[in-house]
Design a protein around this motif. Structure first.
Motif, PDB file in Angstrom:
ATOM      1  N   LYS A 274       0.919  -0.984  -0.196  1.00  0.00           N
ATOM      2  CA  LYS A 274      -0.145   0.164  -0.140  1.00  0.00           C
ATOM      3  C   LYS A 274       0.761   1.219  -0.223  1.00  0.00           C
ATOM      4  N   ILE A 275       0.254   1.970  -0.537  1.00  0.00           N
ATOM      5  CA  ILE A 275       1.617   3.689  -1.585  1.00  0.00           C
ATOM      6  C   ILE A 275       0.236   4.250  -0.088  1.00  0.00           C
ATOM      7  N   CYS A 276       1.231   5.000   0.968  1.00  0.00           N
ATOM      8  CA  CYS A 276       0.620   6.210   2.356  1.00  0.00           C
ATOM      9  C   CYS A 276       1.551   7.337   2.634  1.00  0.00           C
ATOM     10  N   SER A 277       1.264   7.478   3.481  1.00  0.00           N
ATOM     11  CA  SER A 277       1.583   8.931   3.733  1.00  0.00           C
ATOM     12  C   SER A 277       2.871   7.731   4.885  1.00  0.00           C
TER      13      SER A 277
ATOM     14  N   GLN B 233       3.679   8.906   8.085  1.00  0.00           N
ATOM     15  CA  GLN B 233       3.042   9.049   8.950  1.00  0.00           C
ATOM     16  C   GLN B 233       2.402   7.744   9.203  1.00  0.00           C
ATOM     17  N   GLU B 234       1.424   7.501   8.511  1.00  0.00           N
ATOM     18  CA  GLU B 234       0.273   6.160   8.502  1.00  0.00           C
ATOM     19  C   GLU B 234       1.682   4.976   8.329  1.00  0.00           C
ATOM     20  N   ALA B 235       2.588   4.928   7.754  1.00  0.00           N
ATOM     21  CA  ALA B 235       3.575   3.813   7.066  1.00  0.00           C
ATOM     22  C   ALA B 235       3.885   3.780   8.774  1.00  0.00           C
TER      23      ALA B 235
ATOM     24  N   ASN C   3       1.724   2.114  11.191  1.00  0.00           N
ATOM     25  CA  ASN C   3       1.020   1.007  10.810  1.00  0.00           C
ATOM     26  C   ASN C   3       2.411  -0.207  10.962  1.00  0.00           C
ATOM     27  N   ASN C   4       2.913   0.172  10.789  1.00  0.00           N
ATOM     28  CA  ASN C   4       4.120  -1.559  11.113  1.00  0.00           C
ATOM     29  C   ASN C   4       5.114  -1.298  12.343  1.00  0.00           C
TER      30      ASN C   4
ATOM     31  N   THR D 282      10.491   4.442   1.908  1.00  0.00           N
ATOM     32  CA  THR D 282       9.923   5.531   1.282  1.00  0.00           C
ATOM     33  C   THR D 282      11.319   5.862   0.335  1.00  0.00           C
TER      34      THR D 282
ATOM     35  N   ASN E 244       4.750  -1.245   3.481  1.00  0.00           N
ATOM     36  CA  ASN E 244       3.947   0.256   2.802  1.00  0.00           C
ATOM     37  C   ASN E 244       5.234   0.552   1.801  1.00  0.00           C
TER      38      ASN E 244
ATOM     39  N   ALA F 250       6.280   4.955   0.922  1.00  0.00           N
ATOM     40  CA  ALA F 250       5.550   6.216   1.357  1.00  0.00           C
ATOM     41  C   ALA F 250       6.488   7.638   0.604  1.00  0.00           C
TER      42      ALA F 250
END
Length: 285
Positions: free
Chosen positions: A3-6, A8-10, A13-14, A196, A221, A223
């Motif tokens: 999932k490509i996300c921000s 902050q979210e990455a 979540n991990n 990233t 993820n 980012a």
């Protein structure tokens, strides 16, 4: 597909309190932006793993996030000591940390063992080495075929690995070009992996012969964080910020200067600030 996300979210979540985590990069593509986001989110009791800890581990140790470091060589590249790391080891400031020091060969082999799902790495090394006196995780085994005595260390298997790379494509594969350290093995050894990148492209074109492509199925993820390796460099995008490494030696040498820097440059900053920091270092396209 990852999932490509921000960022902050990455990170949220991990990464979890108490995790064993690797922020890997060798000379360039060091994931500074990811480490800064981890600092902002306030994780604790981390075991940091890295072949060559530099400024980001100095910052995380100085900020009180770390309980243990598994590493080979620790220093401010081209400058000298990691002063926050040393203050923690010598003076228990901001608290006591445990260290497990290895050679580069041991760490590289330990990552490869982790990537292969093996319990330990076996290799030639550590004969007569002083590290065996202070690291109980350095063992020896006898080859059942030749009778040769070999070194053995536990496999490295992080809960999560963070790396920085030049590009991801729309399918979620990641391209790493230039000096490649142990990033691929660190991703494969981990339960979760966050990358990233400088940019997302439709597909990779004109890839150099020594490039490494990390397939999408290994990554959790992605980012997009332009400049996310600063002050290290990203080949083809921006140069190393040598002045920042020199400045870090001054900042990290004083506890108050360090705490003020963390507040101003990390806690009050955002991932988007990294693009501004590399503007004067950008390579001509």
């Amino acid at each position: 597909m990852p999932k490509i996300c921000s960022l902050q979210e990455a990170v949220a979540n991990n990464l979890h309190n108490g995790d064993a985590v690797a922020f890997e990069g060798f000379t360039h593509l060091i994931p500074h932006a990811a480490a800064h986001e981890a600092i902002r989110q306030g994780f604790k009791d981390l075991t940091l793993i890295r072949m060559t800890p530099d400024g980001i581990y100095d910052q995380m140790i100085g900020h009180g996030m770390v309980k243990k470091v598994i590493f080979s060589y620790a220093g401010n590249p081209g400058v000298g000591l990691l002063r926050r790391f040393r203050d923690a080891v010598e003076n228990d400031y901001p608290h006591r940390i445990e260290i497990e020091e290895h050679s580069h060969a041991a760490m590289a082999n330990a990552y490869e063992a982790g990537a292969a799902g093996l319990p330990c790495a076996i290799f030639r090394g550590y004969l007569g080495a002083e590290l065996t006196r202070v690291n109980s995780n350095i063992k020896s085994v006898v080859c059942p075929f030749t009778g040769e005595t070999l070194a053995a260390v536990p496999a490295v298997r992080p809960n999560v690995t963070f790396i920085h790379a030049q590009k991801a494509n729309k399918k979620g594969d990641v391209l790493v070009e230039g000096i490649i350290g142990i990033q691929k093995e660190a991703v494969l050894a981990a339960k979760r992996a966050v990358v990233t990148v400088e940019e997302v492209v439709e597909d990779f074109e004109g890839v150099s012969v020594n490039a490494c492509i990390i397939p999408s199925w290994t990554i959790t993820n992605i980012a997009v964080v332009p400049g996310g390796a600063h002050p290290s460099y990203a080949q083809g995008y921006y140069a190393r910020d040598n002045a920042a490494y020199l400045e870090w030696d001054k900042i990290s040498s004083d506890r108050t200067l360090f705490e003020n820097w963390i507040k101003d440059e990390v806690l009050s900053a955002a991932p988007e600030d990294f693009e501004r920091r590399v503007a004067h270092l950008r390579a001509a396209k």
